[in-house]
Design a protein around this motif. Structure first.
Motif, PDB file in Angstrom:
ATOM      1  N   UNK A  15      -4.498 113.639  31.717  1.00  0.00           N
ATOM      2  CA  UNK A  15      -5.936 113.740  31.508  1.00  0.00           C
ATOM      3  C   UNK A  15      -6.250 114.795  30.459  1.00  0.00           C
ATOM      4  N   UNK A  16      -5.535 115.904  30.492  1.00  0.00           N
ATOM      5  CA  UNK A  16      -5.759 116.973  29.527  1.00  0.00           C
ATOM      6  C   UNK A  16      -5.360 116.505  28.131  1.00  0.00           C
ATOM      7  N   UNK A  17      -4.232 115.837  28.019  1.00  0.00           N
ATOM      8  CA  UNK A  17      -3.797 115.340  26.710  1.00  0.00           C
ATOM      9  C   UNK A  17      -4.785 114.319  26.163  1.00  0.00           C
ATOM     10  N   UNK A  18      -5.303 113.450  27.013  1.00  0.00           N
ATOM     11  CA  UNK A  18      -6.290 112.466  26.571  1.00  0.00           C
ATOM     12  C   UNK A  18      -7.569 113.156  26.119  1.00  0.00           C
ATOM     13  N   UNK A  19      -7.966 114.200  26.828  1.00  0.00           N
ATOM     14  CA  UNK A  19      -9.168 114.942  26.447  1.00  0.00           C
ATOM     15  C   UNK A  19      -8.965 115.620  25.095  1.00  0.00           C
ATOM     16  N   UNK A  20      -7.788 116.190  24.871  1.00  0.00           N
ATOM     17  CA  UNK A  20      -7.502 116.828  23.582  1.00  0.00           C
ATOM     18  C   UNK A  20      -7.619 115.816  22.449  1.00  0.00           C
ATOM     19  N   UNK A  21      -7.058 114.636  22.634  1.00  0.00           N
ATOM     20  CA  UNK A  21      -7.127 113.608  21.604  1.00  0.00           C
ATOM     21  C   UNK A  21      -8.576 113.224  21.306  1.00  0.00           C
ATOM     22  N   UNK A  22      -9.368 113.080  22.348  1.00  0.00           N
ATOM     23  CA  UNK A  22     -10.767 112.701  22.158  1.00  0.00           C
ATOM     24  C   UNK A  22     -11.532 113.791  21.419  1.00  0.00           C
ATOM     25  N   UNK A  23     -11.247 115.036  21.727  1.00  0.00           N
ATOM     26  CA  UNK A  23     -11.944 116.149  21.082  1.00  0.00           C
ATOM     27  C   UNK A  23     -11.525 116.267  19.620  1.00  0.00           C
ATOM     28  N   UNK A  24     -10.223 116.228  19.356  1.00  0.00           N
ATOM     29  CA  UNK A  24      -9.740 116.418  17.995  1.00  0.00           C
ATOM     30  C   UNK A  24     -10.058 115.244  17.090  1.00  0.00           C
ATOM     31  N   UNK A  25     -10.231 114.056  17.632  1.00  0.00           N
ATOM     32  CA  UNK A  25     -10.488 112.874  16.809  1.00  0.00           C
ATOM     33  C   UNK A  25     -11.966 112.659  16.503  1.00  0.00           C
ATOM     34  N   UNK A  26     -12.848 113.481  17.046  1.00  0.00           N
ATOM     35  CA  UNK A  26     -14.265 113.348  16.751  1.00  0.00           C
ATOM     36  C   UNK A  26     -14.547 113.943  15.381  1.00  0.00           C
ATOM     37  N   UNK A  27     -15.419 113.277  14.650  1.00  0.00           N
ATOM     38  CA  UNK A  27     -15.829 113.778  13.344  1.00  0.00           C
ATOM     39  C   UNK A  27     -17.133 114.543  13.542  1.00  0.00           C
ATOM     40  N   UNK A  28     -17.011 115.828  13.776  1.00  0.00           N
ATOM     41  CA  UNK A  28     -18.184 116.644  14.043  1.00  0.00           C
ATOM     42  C   UNK A  28     -18.666 117.319  12.773  1.00  0.00           C
ATOM     43  N   UNK A  29     -19.976 117.374  12.628  1.00  0.00           N
ATOM     44  CA  UNK A  29     -20.571 118.064  11.491  1.00  0.00           C
ATOM     45  C   UNK A  29     -20.660 119.545  11.826  1.00  0.00           C
ATOM     46  N   UNK A  30     -20.133 120.379  10.936  1.00  0.00           N
ATOM     47  CA  UNK A  30     -20.228 121.816  11.160  1.00  0.00           C
ATOM     48  C   UNK A  30     -21.197 122.425  10.149  1.00  0.00           C
ATOM     49  N   UNK A  31     -21.370 123.720  10.202  1.00  0.00           N
ATOM     50  CA  UNK A  31     -22.334 124.390   9.331  1.00  0.00           C
ATOM     51  C   UNK A  31     -21.988 124.200   7.858  1.00  0.00           C
TER      52      UNK A  31
END
Length: 48
Positions: free
Chosen positions: A16-32
């Motif tokens: 579950x933790x590894x899947x969560x990491x993948x989901x977080x790192x694969x998001x294209x988030x807009x930063x400042x």
């Protein structure tokens, strides 16, 4: 006494933790920085 080396050998991370990491790192988030680049581009376009 706890043998930490032995305990680490037996450790397996949760899927579950590894899947969560993948989901977080694969998001294209807009930063400042992205926002500032967009504002600068818009300002330059308005000046022209």
């Amino acid at each position: 006494m706890i043998n930490f080396e032995e305990e680490l050998k037996n450790f397996h991370p949760s899927l579950e933790i590894e899947e969560a990491e993948d989901a977080i790192y694969n998001q294209d988030l807009t930063d400042m920085a992205d926002l500032m680049v967009d504002v600068i581009k818009e300002t330059k376009e308005e000046e022209e």
